[in-house]
Design an enzyme around this catalytic site. Structure first.
Site, PDB file in Angstrom:
ATOM      1  N   SER B  30       0.844  -1.180   0.000  1.00 25.08           N
ATOM      2  CA  SER B  30       0.000   0.000   0.000  1.00 25.08           C
ATOM      3  C   SER B  30       0.883   1.234   0.000  1.00 25.08           C
ATOM      4  O   SER B  30       2.087   1.147   0.186  1.00 25.08           O
ATOM      5  CB  SER B  30      -0.876  -0.001   1.235  1.00 25.08           C
ATOM      6  OG  SER B  30      -1.456  -1.255   1.358  1.00 25.08           O
ATOM      7  N   ASP B 108       7.831  -1.409 -10.384  1.00 27.59           N
ATOM      8  CA  ASP B 108       7.375  -0.694  -9.194  1.00 27.59           C
ATOM      9  C   ASP B 108       5.946  -0.268  -9.469  1.00 27.59           C
ATOM     10  O   ASP B 108       5.695   0.537 -10.367  1.00 27.59           O
ATOM     11  CB  ASP B 108       8.304   0.514  -9.004  1.00 27.59           C
ATOM     12  CG  ASP B 108       7.881   1.402  -7.855  1.00 27.59           C
ATOM     13  OD1 ASP B 108       7.033   0.977  -7.053  1.00 27.59           O
ATOM     14  OD2 ASP B 108       8.417   2.520  -7.759  1.00 27.59           O
ATOM     15  N   LYS B 164       9.332  -1.888   8.112  1.00 25.28           N
ATOM     16  CA  LYS B 164       9.218  -0.923   9.220  1.00 25.28           C
ATOM     17  C   LYS B 164       9.351  -1.619  10.567  1.00 25.28           C
ATOM     18  O   LYS B 164       8.673  -1.246  11.547  1.00 25.28           O
ATOM     19  CB  LYS B 164       7.902  -0.151   9.140  1.00 25.28           C
ATOM     20  CG  LYS B 164       7.732   0.571   7.798  1.00 25.28           C
ATOM     21  CD  LYS B 164       6.686   1.656   7.862  1.00 25.28           C
ATOM     22  CE  LYS B 164       6.515   2.313   6.492  1.00 25.28           C
ATOM     23  NZ  LYS B 164       5.545   3.405   6.490  1.00 25.28           N
ATOM     24  N   ASP B 166      11.692  -1.326  12.473  1.00 25.82           N
ATOM     25  CA  ASP B 166      12.230  -0.338  13.415  1.00 25.82           C
ATOM     26  C   ASP B 166      11.122   0.323  14.222  1.00 25.82           C
ATOM     27  O   ASP B 166      11.320   0.694  15.381  1.00 25.82           O
ATOM     28  CB  ASP B 166      13.049   0.720  12.651  1.00 25.82           C
ATOM     29  CG  ASP B 166      12.293   1.306  11.448  1.00 25.82           C
ATOM     30  OD1 ASP B 166      11.595   0.518  10.763  1.00 25.82           O
ATOM     31  OD2 ASP B 166      12.389   2.519  11.206  1.00 25.82           O
ATOM     32  N   GLY B 469     -32.354 -33.158  -2.174  1.00 28.05           N
ATOM     33  CA  GLY B 469     -33.638 -33.571  -1.624  1.00 28.05           C
ATOM     34  C   GLY B 469     -34.824 -32.915  -2.306  1.00 28.05           C
ATOM     35  O   GLY B 469     -35.967 -33.081  -1.874  1.00 28.05           O
ATOM     36  N   LYS B 472     -34.990 -34.283  -7.646  1.00 29.45           N
ATOM     37  CA  LYS B 472     -34.409 -34.337  -8.988  1.00 29.45           C
ATOM     38  C   LYS B 472     -34.286 -35.775  -9.493  1.00 29.45           C
ATOM     39  O   LYS B 472     -34.739 -36.124 -10.581  1.00 29.45           O
ATOM     40  CB  LYS B 472     -32.996 -33.717  -9.003  1.00 29.45           C
ATOM     41  CG  LYS B 472     -32.932 -32.248  -8.671  1.00 29.45           C
ATOM     42  CD  LYS B 472     -31.518 -31.717  -8.760  1.00 29.45           C
ATOM     43  CE  LYS B 472     -30.560 -32.406  -7.789  1.00 29.45           C
ATOM     44  NZ  LYS B 472     -30.803 -32.181  -6.368  1.00 29.45           N
ATOM     45  N   SER B 540     -25.891 -28.831  -9.014  1.00 29.74           N
ATOM     46  CA  SER B 540     -25.301 -27.786  -9.873  1.00 29.74           C
ATOM     47  C   SER B 540     -25.739 -26.389  -9.437  1.00 29.74           C
ATOM     48  O   SER B 540     -26.523 -25.745 -10.133  1.00 29.74           O
ATOM     49  CB  SER B 540     -25.619 -28.034 -11.353  1.00 29.74           C
ATOM     50  OG  SER B 540     -26.976 -28.333 -11.568  1.00 29.74           O
TER      51      SER B 540
END
Lengths: 304, 629
Positions: B30, B108, B164, B166, B469, B472, B540
């Site tokens: 970011s 970059d 970062k 540090d 259920g 089908k 499906s």
């Protein structure tokens, strides 16, 4: 089939990429041209073009946008290379700049560059109807170059708009354009200065002798070490050119191109010197430092 | 590193330079994760910043920098004037540095969501991705997005740079917590090779030199890793030969060569090749280059080939290994990244450029769009700038291709607007749909029409979809019995039965469900080619997959039958006891419980089981089928 893997070196991969780019242009452009500035990048680009289309002669002419202020050695070298590669060489000089006698001494580097180079280039492209022009620019040269595409699109008025660049993915280049629009193509985008020198060395590519050190007549002006290449150089009263062992990292108009003192008289010596150098290549170019963000501005106006 | 001061070092460097390899990588993070600082630091530490640039940088740092009296490395890389003013990186910039072993090209790219297209562009040529995290903030939504995009574009090597350090006191435990969280996410999206390096771009810790502030970290520095990571640049060489023809080289009547960049495999004089899409074969006689004729050429080289006989071959054709050619098709499922302000218009004609082939193409309405932050699949009618979605594409001519996962150059394409000429989308082919002109299919002289005529029937696929259920299978069975009694040649594909054989390697994740349906579709297609009426009963659940199967079939042969039963009713029946298990948490990804069911919008037949018996439903289906034939 026994497979032994071959690892390509970085120079081999850069070479293959540049050749790929040139062939894409030739396949898709109506009328291509190669900008030939006689410098080391042009030398590499011309060499790659000969490789890309061998055994054919590269199917486009060379175009030199002349300012009449190049080093004499450059003109000799240019004509010799054109003969050797068998390509048609077009030399263009902006008639207006010629008529007004534009020169860097009286008119300054900005106007000189604007009229001879930027305007001259635009006129030549329009006059000949070239829709794609190869240039030897590299992304490592300058900050705004780092973001330029390989296929850099120009509007009908030949302006570059950094916000309207086409995304370039994989090895795919979109070369479609409307009538009047044109594309500048940079096959050396991913090369660095060091790559250029190593390739010249590895491939034994001819270059202008000014890149190698030799005793030459010089004066110091505005912090630049300039070579007195002909008698048009206006010497100050009592000023006498001094012979110094010098060479150049880049070549342009001799009154605008700074030399530096060096003992590197062979290519390996030049490369060695490069590896320990602490200044950048365009340091010796007066025109880049005219104004802040000056390269970006020049490019928007149509400079290569 | 380059630019060392001693003479010996220079000699060593000079000797090794021409034999360096090339690694291309992308940095993503970011805006505030310190990406530009990291790149500035890499360039600085590898002595790529020279005195005059340094002087300029020092002056700029004082004037507009954000680091007080210290050097602001970010200013080195934020190139365009507009960016310097806004303090953000808008475009992709390419940087270069090298070590004694490798030359590096760094893409970059900006971090904001509105610059997804730039990141995808930078990633498309990268071998490796460095994903930055601000150690104070941990894994953010952006971090997930970057990891997802890097993976989507096919980057296998990922470095997680916990930057970062540090600012969190070089705390190992805090770093470890970030690593655990990120690793879990990375694994869930399929990233396998993940290397974690804690660092500080500002101080240069663990970038080019080991940090004495993090003795607990014993791994490589970033530069050491970049220098040594095994990049399988050779992996393409192990595949069968593929060379898209760029240009026919014809200097005179005696020479006819085909120029191109080899994108997979190896070629030698004497090799038998095939030219696609025509399918003609020939033998390579010479590999011509400016320097000399080559005894072999490999993926990554630009060459010119000549053949032993006159075979038609021109720009756009692909020269391939004769015995293992790629596919040729004119319909694909593709993942698209939309790059233009002008949104996708389904059905509008675009140019599609893939390798050296440029064809007319149109895009179907997206099957779904991916929310790049949550990875949820969302319904979408179009794709807007930076959107990523999956859609079918139809081309006006057959295209020689490979799935993107196999070959980036033959699977990646761009879409170009026919009016503005802008590059509007980048696409990655997932697989082909109907393979209309797949030339290396065995030419079969008995046609599908002939086979159907023999049976006096029109082949069809009766596709039953609905909740578990819903009824089908019951209805489908009755339909088959009725048709059988009427001398119709039918075949029932049952989900459970197929999962015992053909699909026994598949589970119930979304991806497996999709593959399950794809295979069923392919089998059903073969059966319709044989002239059979295929009856299937699969939950499906996703519209997109039902559409995919529909697209595989000839027009009118796919009949979607929605067995519409309310969830509460199906769950109450619970014939197989599955709902109970799912409710108890013993069965994951169960449709209706923790996985969605997308009801058909325009099914050919809808059966409302609350209003009719199975027998009535079966009669309705048979009447519809035969009435329509």
């Amino acid at each position: 089939m026994a497979l032994e893997k071959i690892t390509l070196t970085h120079l081999q991969r850069l070479e293959a990429e540049a050749i790929h780019i040139m062939r894409e242009v030739v396949a898709e452009a109506d009328k291509a041209v190669m900008l030939y500035s006689i410098g080391k990048d042009s030398a590499v680009m011309l060499h790659l073009a000969r490789k890309a289309f061998y055994p054919s002669v590269p199917p486009f002419p060379l175009l030199h946008i002349d300012t009449t202020w190049k080093f004499r050695a450059m003109y000799e070298f240019r004509d010799q290379m054109a003969r050797e590669c068998g390509m048609h060489l077009i030399v263009y000089q902006n008639p207006e700049a010629k008529r007004r006698g534009i020169n860097p001494f009286e008119h300054g580097s900005a106007l000189h560059t604007e009229l001879w180079k930027t305007e001259g280039l635009k006129q030549a492209l329009v006059q000949h109807g070239f829709d794609v022009a190869f240039g030897g620019a590299r992304r490592d040269e300058e900050k705004s170059r780092a973001k330029e595409r390989v296929f850099s699109f120009r509007s009908a008025s030949q302006r570059w708009d950094p916000k309207q660049q086409r995304p370039e993915l994989w090895h795919l280049f979109n070369a479609k354009k409307a009538k009047g629009e044109s594309i500048r193509v940079f096959p050396l985008s991913n090369w660095t200065e060091l790559d250029i020198w190593q390739y010249i060395h590895a491939e034994n590519i001819p270059i202008v002798s000014l890149y190698l050190s030799a005793p030459r007549p010089t004066v110091v002006r505005d912090g630049l070490l300039l070579m007195v290449d002909d008698d048009r150089f206006p010497l100050h009263l009592g000023e006498v050119p001094t012979s110094r062992s010098i060479r150049f990292r880049t070549l342009g108009c001799y009154p605008l191109t700074g030399a530096f003192e060096s003992m590197a008289a062979t290519l390996p010596e030049v490369i060695r010197e490069m590896l320990v150098t602490r200044t950048s290549e365009r340091h010796g170019r007066a025109i880049d430092h005219d104004q802040s963000a000056s390269m970006e501005r020049k490019k928007q106006e149509g400079y290569f | 590193m380059l630019g060392g001061d001693t003479r010996e070092k220079v000699h060593e460097s000079f000797a090794q330079d021409p034999h360096k390899t090339l690694l291309r990588f992308i940095t993503c993070g970011s805006v505030d994760d310190g990406k530009s600082t990291l790149i500035g630091r890499l360039l600085y530490d590898s002595k790529m910043i020279l005195e005059d640039q340094l002087a300029e940088l020092e002056a700029d740092s004082k004037r507009i920098g954000t680091q007080g009296e210290n050097i602001d490395f970010a200013l080195l890389v934020d190139g365009l004037a507009a960016e310097r003013e806004q303090g953000i990186t808008i475009d992709v910039a390419y940087r270069f540095f090298s070590t004694e072993r490798r030359k590096f090209i760094v893409a970059d790219t900006p971090g904001h969501e509105q610059y997804t297209r730039n990141m995808v562009t930078g990633a498309s040529t990268a071998d490796l991705a460095v994903i930055l995290i601000d150690a104070r903030k941990g894994v953010l939504i952006q971090t997930r997005r970057h990891a997802y995009l890097a993976h989507l574009i096919g980057i296998r090597n990922v470095v997680l740079a916990v930057n970062k350090m540090d600012l969190i006191g070089y705390d190992q435990a805090k770093c470890q917590a970030i690593v655990v969280e990120f690793t879990a996410f990375a694994n869930s999206i399929g990233i396998k090779d993940l290397v974690v390096i804690p660092m500080s771009g500002l101080g240069g810790d663990n970038i080019a030199r080991h940090s004495d502030k993090m003795p607990w970290y014993t791994g490589k520095t970033l530069v050491e890793h970049l220098d040594s990571v095994a990049i399988d640049v050779n992996v393409d060489q192990l595949q069968p030969l593929r060379m898209p023809v760029q240009w026919v080289n014809r200097p005179n009547l005696d020479f006819r060569g085909f120029s191109g960049l080899i994108c997979a495999g190896v070629v030698k004089p004497g090799d038998t090749i095939r030219v696609l899409p025509s399918g003609k074969t020939s033998t390579v006689s010479r590999i011509v280059t400016f320097d000399a004729e080559l005894s072999q050429a490999v993926a990554g080289q630009s060459v010119t080939l000549t053949f032993s006989d006159e075979v038609d071959c021109s720009r756009g054709d692909v020269i391939v290994a004769a015995d293992s050619p790629p596919q040729v098709a004119d319909q694909f499922e593709s993942t698209l990244v939309w790059l233009s302000e002008e949104p996708l218009l389904p059905g509008r004609p675009y140019w599609l450029k893939l390798a050296t082939q440029t064809v007319g193409a149109s895009v179907h309405a997206p099957k779904y769009q991916v929310n790049v932050n949550t990875l949820d699949q969302l319904a979408a009618k179009t794709l807007e700038l930076n959107a990523i979605g999956v859609a079918n594409i139809v081309t006006d001519r057959p295209v020689v291709f490979e799935p993107y996962a196999i070959n980036r150059d033959l699977g990646g394409f761009i879409l170009i607007d026919k009016i503005s000429n802008a590059t509007v989308a980048a696409g990655m082919i997932n697989f082909a749909l109907r393979r209309s002109q797949n030339i290396h299919w065995q030419a079969i002289e008995v046609s599908r029409e002939g086979r159907a005529a023999l049976k006096h029937q029109r082949p069809s696929v009766l596709w039953f979809t609905g909740l578990s259920g819903a009824g089908k299978s019951t209805i489908a069975n009755l339909v088959e019995k009725k048709l059988h009694r009427m001398n119709r040649h039918t075949f029932m594909l049952d989900g459970d039965n197929l999962r015992h054989g053909l699909n026994k390697d598949l589970g119930f994740t979304d991806a497996d469900r999709v593959e399950n349906i794809r295979r069923v579709g392919e089998v059903a297609k073969l059966m319709t080619d044989a002239g059979i009426i295929v009856i299937t009963a699969f939950i499906s659940p996703f519209r997109a997959e039902r559409q995919m199967v529909r697209d595989m079939m000839a027009p009118g042969e796919f009949i979607e039958i929605f067995v519409d039963t309310r969830l509460s009713v199906a769950e109450q029946r619970d014939v197989k006891g599955l709902y109970k298990k799912a409710r108890a948490g013993k069965l994951a990804n169960f449709t209706g419980i923790d996985s969605p069911y997308e009801a058909p919008i325009a099914a050919e037949i809808r059966i409302d089981t609350s209003g009719m018996t199975p027998e009535q439903a079966a009669t309705l289906v048979v009447d519809e089928l035969l009435g329509g034939s």
